[in-house]
Design an enzyme around this catalytic site. Structure first.
Site, short mmCIF file in Angstrom:
data_model
loop_
_atom_site.label_atom_id
_atom_site.label_comp_id
_atom_site.label_asym_id
_atom_site.label_seq_id
_atom_site.Cartn_x
_atom_site.Cartn_y
_atom_site.Cartn_z
NE ARG A 1 7.05 -9.81 1.78
CZ ARG A 1 7.77 -9.11 0.89
NH1 ARG A 1 7.16 -8.49 -0.09
NH2 ARG A 1 9.08 -9.05 0.98
N PRO A 56 0.82 -1.19 0.00
CG PRO A 56 -0.40 -1.39 1.91
CD PRO A 56 0.88 -1.79 1.31
CD GLU A 57 3.22 2.83 -4.28
OE1 GLU A 57 3.44 4.00 -4.65
OE2 GLU A 57 3.43 1.84 -5.00
CG HIS A 73 -1.40 -14.63 6.52
ND1 HIS A 73 -0.16 -14.99 7.01
CD2 HIS A 73 -1.65 -15.45 5.48
CE1 HIS A 73 0.32 -15.98 6.27
NE2 HIS A 73 -0.57 -16.28 5.35
#
Length: 281
Positions: free
Chosen positions: A117, A2-3, A99
């Site tokens: 991650r 995500p930017e 997750h």
DNA sequence: CACGGATCCTGATGGC
DNA sequence: TGCCATCAGGATCCGT
């Protein structure tokens, strides 16, 4: 992942739903980038006043009754996404998914952070002025979509940088929110190669870059961000800006403007994509 | 101080 | 199908 656009799309997709809610309970999964910095049960009973964004961070303002009670700083890292589910009839809380590493159960709905991650973070800070908040937010550059992002000042700051323009954009020290996709895209729109030394870009070209950054970020927000693998808004909606990318992830494909094959290079262990014809050193 | 590189972690993909 | 290498939206930390 995500930017700035993806983070802003996420914020817009759940801020109004969670605002005014009371925390009933909170849960942690596997460790994220940093510890929460408080006992997870200390969040119980607090009110979520609203959700702000600073760079790629989301800030949940908390209150204890009418008293300010700090804030939760949330970062989505490379692979994170938030999901908010309002309570429906007979709904029950379910176990954390593989997750899901943070969950906030409120009387209005459940907010979950999913991050395979685990480069993301959820950090409690007692105030925005606290050491922990300043450590994370204190060195951030200006907001690109605000009036404080000024082309003249941007040019002056770029003059002092000894590295490539792509790396300066990614560093977020001058201007925040531009990540790997939108850095390549903004540089394409501005006709500047990612390898160009930041200090050597003329003022007129900086003006173009300044406009390109604002343009590409604003259009990406409208399109719901970019969904490459697993990004979706807190409502579960995918983004579609990746379909409008001129250069990102298009190595070897013809430039949409001039047909020259798009090049991929590596800068700071990150891929950069550019058109050797449309973008000048 | 400023820069470049290694690093955290998991999953998807492609070559053999 | 399995195994291995490479790559992925970020950004901090550490050595020079």
């Amino acid at each position: 992942m995500p930017e700035l656009p993806e983070v802003e799309v996420t914020r817009l997709s759940f801020a109004s739903q969670i605002a005014g809610s009371t925390v009933l309970s909170a849960y942690l999964g596997k460790p994220l980038r940093w510890p929460l910095q408080c006992d997870v049960d200390d969040l119980k009973g607090l009110t979520v006043l609203g959700v702000r964004r600073r760079g790629k961070y989301l800030l949940l303002d908390l209150a204890d009754g009418t008293n300010p009670a700090g804030l939760l700083l949330m970062h989505l890292g490379m692979s994170g996404s938030l999901h908010f589910k309002a309570w429906s009839k007979n709904a029950m809380r379910t176990a954390l998914g593989k997750h899901d590493h943070f969950e906030l159960v409120t009387h209005k709905g459940i907010l979950k952070l999913n991050d395979p991650r685990r480069f993301g973070a959820v950090v409690f800070a007692p105030s925005e002025q606290s050491a922990i908040a300043q450590k994370l937010l204190g060195n951030l550059g200006v907001e690109p979509l605000s009036d404080s992002f000024d082309a003249k000042q941007f040019h002056a700051e770029l003059k002092r940088k000894q590295t490539s323009i792509k790396q300066v954009l990614l560093a977020g020290e001058l201007v925040v929110g531009v990540g790997n996709i939108y850095a390549s895209e903004a540089l394409f729109l501005a006709g500047i190669r990612p390898t160009t030394s930041a200090s050597k870009i003329s003022y007129p070209r900086v003006v173009k870059l300044h406009a390109a950054i604002q343009d590409v970020l604003a259009r990406a927000i409208v399109k719901g961000g970019s969904t490459l693998q697993n990004f979706s808004s807190a409502k579960g909606e995918n983004g579609y800006f990746q379909l409008e990318a001129n250069v990102y992830d298009r190595a070897g494909l013809p430039c949409l403007v001039c047909k020259t094959p798009i090049k991929r290079i590596v800068q700071g262990q990150r891929s950069s994509f550019y058109c050797p014809t449309c973008q000048k050193p």
